[in-house]
Scaffold this motif. Sequence first.
Motif, PDB file in Angstrom:
ATOM      1  N   MET A   1      -6.249   7.821  -1.844  1.00  0.00           N
ATOM      2  CA  MET A   1      -5.124   7.442  -0.982  1.00  0.00           C
ATOM      3  C   MET A   1      -5.380   8.056   0.388  1.00  0.00           C
ATOM      4  SD  MET A   1      -1.987   8.212  -3.631  1.00  0.00           S
ATOM      5  CE  MET A   1      -2.518   9.875  -4.034  1.00  0.00           C
ATOM      6  N   ALA A   2      -5.371   7.219   1.436  1.00  0.00           N
ATOM      7  CA  ALA A   2      -5.635   7.731   2.782  1.00  0.00           C
ATOM      8  C   ALA A   2      -4.592   7.162   3.743  1.00  0.00           C
ATOM      9  CB  ALA A   2      -7.034   7.347   3.236  1.00  0.00           C
ATOM     10  N   SER A   3      -3.834   8.032   4.393  1.00  0.00           N
ATOM     11  CA  SER A   3      -2.807   7.549   5.315  1.00  0.00           C
ATOM     12  C   SER A   3      -3.385   7.465   6.726  1.00  0.00           C
ATOM     13  CB  SER A   3      -1.582   8.451   5.275  1.00  0.00           C
ATOM     14  OG  SER A   3      -1.958   9.803   5.344  1.00  0.00           O
ATOM     15  N   ARG A   4      -4.563   6.880   6.843  1.00  0.00           N
ATOM     16  CA  ARG A   4      -5.171   6.636   8.158  1.00  0.00           C
ATOM     17  C   ARG A   4      -6.218   5.543   7.985  1.00  0.00           C
ATOM     18  NH1 ARG A   4     -10.174   8.934   7.598  1.00  0.00           N
ATOM     19  NH2 ARG A   4     -10.367  10.876   6.410  1.00  0.00           N
ATOM     20  N   ALA A   5      -6.656   4.957   9.095  1.00  0.00           N
ATOM     21  CA  ALA A   5      -7.753   4.009   9.023  1.00  0.00           C
ATOM     22  C   ALA A   5      -9.027   4.775   8.681  1.00  0.00           C
ATOM     23  CB  ALA A   5      -7.897   3.282  10.361  1.00  0.00           C
ATOM     24  N   LEU A   6      -9.971   4.130   8.019  1.00  0.00           N
ATOM     25  CA  LEU A   6     -11.199   4.815   7.654  1.00  0.00           C
ATOM     26  C   LEU A   6     -12.094   5.014   8.872  1.00  0.00           C
ATOM     27  CD1 LEU A   6     -12.209   3.424   4.154  1.00  0.00           C
ATOM     28  CD2 LEU A   6     -10.640   5.245   4.791  1.00  0.00           C
ATOM     29  N   ALA A   7     -12.818   6.114   8.885  1.00  0.00           N
ATOM     30  CA  ALA A   7     -13.710   6.419   9.996  1.00  0.00           C
ATOM     31  C   ALA A   7     -15.024   5.661   9.825  1.00  0.00           C
ATOM     32  CB  ALA A   7     -13.980   7.921  10.048  1.00  0.00           C
ATOM     33  N   ALA A   8     -15.826   5.663  10.874  1.00  0.00           N
ATOM     34  CA  ALA A   8     -17.091   4.933  10.841  1.00  0.00           C
ATOM     35  C   ALA A   8     -18.000   5.465   9.732  1.00  0.00           C
ATOM     36  CB  ALA A   8     -17.785   5.043  12.192  1.00  0.00           C
ATOM     37  N   SER A   9     -17.912   6.760   9.456  1.00  0.00           N
ATOM     38  CA  SER A   9     -18.768   7.367   8.437  1.00  0.00           C
ATOM     39  C   SER A   9     -18.296   7.048   7.022  1.00  0.00           C
ATOM     40  CB  SER A   9     -18.800   8.884   8.627  1.00  0.00           C
ATOM     41  OG  SER A   9     -17.518   9.408   8.386  1.00  0.00           O
ATOM     42  N   GLU A  10     -17.200   6.294   6.927  1.00  0.00           N
ATOM     43  CA  GLU A  10     -16.636   6.006   5.608  1.00  0.00           C
ATOM     44  C   GLU A  10     -16.758   4.512   5.265  1.00  0.00           C
ATOM     45  OE1 GLU A  10     -13.485   9.686   6.173  1.00  0.00           O
ATOM     46  OE2 GLU A  10     -12.849   7.627   6.504  1.00  0.00           O
ATOM     47  N   GLU A  11     -17.748   3.851   5.884  1.00  0.00           N
ATOM     48  CA  GLU A  11     -17.893   2.413   5.701  1.00  0.00           C
ATOM     49  C   GLU A  11     -18.319   2.019   4.298  1.00  0.00           C
ATOM     50  OE1 GLU A  11     -20.434   1.075   8.794  1.00  0.00           O
ATOM     51  OE2 GLU A  11     -18.794   0.559  10.142  1.00  0.00           O
ATOM     52  N   ASP A  12     -18.789   2.998   3.508  1.00  0.00           N
ATOM     53  CA  ASP A  12     -19.204   2.692   2.140  1.00  0.00           C
ATOM     54  C   ASP A  12     -17.993   2.430   1.242  1.00  0.00           C
ATOM     55  OD1 ASP A  12     -18.695   5.422   2.761  1.00  0.00           O
ATOM     56  OD2 ASP A  12     -19.324   5.978   0.737  1.00  0.00           O
ATOM     57  N   LEU A  13     -16.775   2.687   1.754  1.00  0.00           N
ATOM     58  CA  LEU A  13     -15.562   2.513   0.959  1.00  0.00           C
ATOM     59  C   LEU A  13     -14.750   1.325   1.483  1.00  0.00           C
ATOM     60  CD1 LEU A  13     -14.623   6.272   0.829  1.00  0.00           C
ATOM     61  CD2 LEU A  13     -15.668   4.944  -1.007  1.00  0.00           C
ATOM     62  N   THR A  14     -13.890   0.775   0.605  1.00  0.00           N
ATOM     63  CA  THR A  14     -13.063  -0.374   0.984  1.00  0.00           C
ATOM     64  C   THR A  14     -11.594   0.036   1.018  1.00  0.00           C
ATOM     65  OG1 THR A  14     -14.600  -1.658  -0.339  1.00  0.00           O
ATOM     66  CG2 THR A  14     -12.637  -2.802   0.492  1.00  0.00           C
ATOM     67  N   PRO A  15     -10.942  -0.059   2.184  1.00  0.00           N
ATOM     68  CA  PRO A  15      -9.516   0.265   2.232  1.00  0.00           C
ATOM     69  C   PRO A  15      -8.663  -0.978   1.971  1.00  0.00           C
ATOM     70  CG  PRO A  15     -10.339  -0.054   4.452  1.00  0.00           C
ATOM     71  CD  PRO A  15     -11.481  -0.353   3.525  1.00  0.00           C
ATOM     72  N   VAL A  16      -7.567  -0.802   1.244  1.00  0.00           N
ATOM     73  CA  VAL A  16      -6.587  -1.874   1.055  1.00  0.00           C
ATOM     74  C   VAL A  16      -5.242  -1.345   1.532  1.00  0.00           C
ATOM     75  CG1 VAL A  16      -5.468  -3.410  -0.570  1.00  0.00           C
ATOM     76  CG2 VAL A  16      -7.851  -2.726  -0.943  1.00  0.00           C
ATOM     77  N   THR A  17      -4.719  -1.959   2.617  1.00  0.00           N
ATOM     78  CA  THR A  17      -3.465  -1.454   3.178  1.00  0.00           C
ATOM     79  C   THR A  17      -2.285  -1.971   2.361  1.00  0.00           C
ATOM     80  OG1 THR A  17      -4.494  -1.497   5.345  1.00  0.00           O
ATOM     81  CG2 THR A  17      -2.101  -1.270   5.274  1.00  0.00           C
ATOM     82  N   ILE A  18      -1.451  -1.055   1.841  1.00  0.00           N
ATOM     83  CA  ILE A  18      -0.301  -1.485   1.044  1.00  0.00           C
ATOM     84  C   ILE A  18       1.004  -1.379   1.828  1.00  0.00           C
ATOM     85  CG2 ILE A  18      -1.319  -1.035  -1.211  1.00  0.00           C
ATOM     86  CD1 ILE A  18       0.270   1.623  -1.218  1.00  0.00           C
ATOM     87  N   ALA A  19       0.996  -0.602   2.904  1.00  0.00           N
ATOM     88  CA  ALA A  19       2.201  -0.464   3.726  1.00  0.00           C
ATOM     89  C   ALA A  19       1.808   0.236   5.019  1.00  0.00           C
ATOM     90  CB  ALA A  19       3.261   0.351   3.001  1.00  0.00           C
ATOM     91  N   ARG A  20       2.775   0.350   5.944  1.00  0.00           N
ATOM     92  CA  ARG A  20       2.510   1.103   7.170  1.00  0.00           C
ATOM     93  C   ARG A  20       3.535   2.213   7.317  1.00  0.00           C
ATOM     94  NH1 ARG A  20      -1.191  -1.044  10.643  1.00  0.00           N
ATOM     95  NH2 ARG A  20      -0.550   0.321  12.340  1.00  0.00           N
ATOM     96  N   ASP A  21       3.110   3.262   8.017  1.00  0.00           N
ATOM     97  CA  ASP A  21       4.012   4.378   8.281  1.00  0.00           C
ATOM     98  C   ASP A  21       3.888   4.722   9.747  1.00  0.00           C
ATOM     99  OD1 ASP A  21       5.696   6.561   7.998  1.00  0.00           O
ATOM    100  OD2 ASP A  21       4.060   7.916   7.474  1.00  0.00           O
ATOM    101  N   GLY A  22       4.996   5.058  10.373  1.00  0.00           N
ATOM    102  CA  GLY A  22       4.940   5.474  11.763  1.00  0.00           C
ATOM    103  C   GLY A  22       5.030   6.988  11.848  1.00  0.00           C
ATOM    104  N   VAL A  23       4.454   7.547  12.908  1.00  0.00           N
ATOM    105  CA  VAL A  23       4.630   8.969  13.172  1.00  0.00           C
ATOM    106  C   VAL A  23       5.698   9.085  14.251  1.00  0.00           C
ATOM    107  CG1 VAL A  23       3.550  11.066  14.043  1.00  0.00           C
ATOM    108  CG2 VAL A  23       2.279   9.555  12.515  1.00  0.00           C
ATOM    109  N   ALA A  24       6.787   9.776  13.939  1.00  0.00           N
ATOM    110  CA  ALA A  24       7.901   9.865  14.879  1.00  0.00           C
ATOM    111  C   ALA A  24       7.907  11.218  15.575  1.00  0.00           C
ATOM    112  CB  ALA A  24       9.224   9.679  14.139  1.00  0.00           C
ATOM    113  N   LEU A  25       8.231  11.192  16.865  1.00  0.00           N
ATOM    114  CA  LEU A  25       8.465  12.451  17.577  1.00  0.00           C
ATOM    115  C   LEU A  25       9.902  12.853  17.303  1.00  0.00           C
ATOM    116  CD1 LEU A  25       6.662  11.312  20.759  1.00  0.00           C
ATOM    117  CD2 LEU A  25       6.126  13.448  19.589  1.00  0.00           C
ATOM    118  N   ILE A  26      10.111  14.087  16.888  1.00  0.00           N
ATOM    119  CA  ILE A  26      11.470  14.512  16.578  1.00  0.00           C
ATOM    120  C   ILE A  26      11.860  15.721  17.423  1.00  0.00           C
ATOM    121  CG2 ILE A  26      11.570  13.609  14.226  1.00  0.00           C
ATOM    122  CD1 ILE A  26      10.865  16.474  13.263  1.00  0.00           C
TER     123      ILE A  26
END
Lengths: 270, 304
Positions: free
Chosen positions: A76-101
Motif C-alpha cells: 500500500m503506497a499513498s503516493r505515486a511510484l518513483a522512477a526507481s519503482e518501475e518494476d511494480l504496478t500501482p492501482v489507484t483505488i482512491a485519492r487523498d488530499g493533504v490539507a493545511l490546518i
Amino acid sequence: MKLIFALLAMLPLACGGQASAGRVLTLTGSSTIAPLAAEMGLRFEAVNPGSRVDVQSGGSSRGIADVRAGHADIGMASRALAASEEDLTPVTIARDGVALIVHADNVVTELTSEQVRRIYLGEASDWSEFGGTSGPITVVNKAEGRATLTVFLEHFGLDSRAIQADVIAGENEQAIKTVAGTPGAIGYVSIGTAMVDREAGVTIKLLALDGVQATHQNVSSGAYPLSRPLNLVLTTSPSPLALEFIEFARAPEQNDLILRESFVPMAEKL
Amino acid sequence: MRTSLAIAPRTRQDRALGVVLRSSALLAASLIFLVLLFVVFEARGALATPGFGAFFTDPSWHPVDDGTGSEYGVLPMLAATLATTFGALLIATPLGIGAGVFNALVAPAPFALLHRSLVEILAGIPSVVYGLWGLVVLVPWIGGVSHSGQGLLAASIVLSLMLLPTITLSTEAALLAVPKEQLQAAAALGLGPIARARLVAVPAARRGIVAGLVLATGRAVGETMAVLMVAGNVVAWPRGLRDPLRTLTGNIALEMGYATESHRSALFVVGLVLMLCVALLVILAGLFGSGKNHSVSASGSAGR
C-alpha cells in the motif's frame, strides 16, 4: 528476544509464502491506506469464505519494499511510484488530499503556495503578515520518510533540511493534536483525517490553498493542488487472490467504505 | 545405608535442577548477546559507510539523501536524552524519596496502604496515556498562546511522572527492610519519627534507594512514546526549557516504520549508541553503588 520473534515471524513466509497465497492475502504499507484496506478486507472475507486478509501498516516505503521482497502480496503506497519503482504496478483505488490546518481560532482562512513556502522556510514568522491576529507562527512538520512529507515537499518545491520546524510529528493524529493545542500553529495532514477530527469537534480548521477549498469535490476533480493517489502496488507476477482483491477494491460497491474513511473515490466511478 | 538412599534421589533432583538453572542463566545471558549481534548485523551497512565516526562528527541528522548527501550526527539527540533524563530525575527524585519515606515511616498504616495502592496504579498506567495527557493538557498549558509548549520541560515533567512510582516504591521497600531493632533503638533514644527517618532509616537504606534511582534512570533513557508525544522532536541541542528536542529513542520510533535501506541501517546504529549508553549507565551505577556500600558497611547489608 527481538531476534527470536523476528525469526518466528519470518518462518511462515519462508516456508509457505507461495503455498498459502491462495488463502491468506497480506497487505503492508501506508498507515493512511491501512484502515481502508482492513475494512475492504473484512468485506472481502465475507464474500470469499475461507480467505483471510491480513493488513499491516508501516509506511508506503515499507509497503513497496515488502511487496518487492515477497513479504506481502500487495503493497500500500499513498503516493505515486518513483522512477526507481518501475518494476511494480500501482492501482489507484482512491485519492487523498493533504490539507493545511491551523487552530480553529485563527482568523486566516486561506494561503497561497508562496506564503506556505515562506512560512516553512522561516521567512515569515508572524500571523499578522497574512491578515491574522499578531502572534508567532508555530511550524509543525512531519518526520522524514512520511508520505505526507514527500507530497508536501514536492508540491512546494522545498528541501527538507531548509524547513524551520518548531515541532516534528509522526502520525497524522499527533500533528492534529499539536495544532489543536497551539493557537499559533500551522501543520499539514491527510484531508480525510483532518475532516473526521474537525467533525468530531477538534479545534482545527482546514485552509484553502491558492484559493481552492480543501474539499472532496475539489480533490476528486483534481482542482485541489495538494493531493495524492492511494495505490495498491503489485509485482509483475501477482497471485490470483491479489488480483481478485484489487478487482474487488476498485468496484463502485466499495465507495461507501472510501467515503467513510474520508477519502475520495476515483472520479470515473462517482 | 538409609542416609545414602535418602540422599541419592535428592542429588539426582539437585543435578536436574542445576542443569535447568544453568541453562536458564545461559539463555538469559546469551539473549543480550543475540540482541547485540542482531543490532550490529542490521547496522552493518551504516557502519561500513559512512562509518561509526560519522555519527559523532556530522553536525545534524538528515538520513534521507535528497540529492545533497546525508548527515548522521547523533550528538544533539544524545544530549537531548541526557537532558530529559536529568530533568525528570530532578523533579522525581525529591518527590519519590519523600513519598517513600512518608509511606514507610511516617504515615499511619491504613493510609500508607491506600497510598501504596495509588502509587502502584500510577506505575501500571501505560506510557502512551501519560504522553497523551502531556500532549493535550500539559503542552498547551506550558506553551500558552504563542508557543507549541513541546520541548525539554514538557518531556521532563511527563517522564518524571513515570519515574515517580519506581523511586517511591523502591525507597519504601528499602526502608521497610531496615531492621526494626535499629528503629526501636532510635526511638528509645528519644528520636521522633522525622529524626529516625533522617538519621537512621534513610542512611541504612541508602543502597536500595540508589538502586531505585538507577532503575528510574534506565527507564528514563529508554522511554519512547510518552517523550515522543511531547518533546517536539526537532533535532537540536538542548537550549531553553521550551525549545523542542529529539531523544535517541524518539528518533528510532519516529522514523523506523518509514525507513528503508541506508536510513534503516543508520537507525540501528542509533540503537547501538543507545545500548552503549545504557551499558555505561549500568557500569557507573555499579561503581557508585558499591562505593556507597562500603561507606555504610555497618548497616549497608541491611538496606538491601
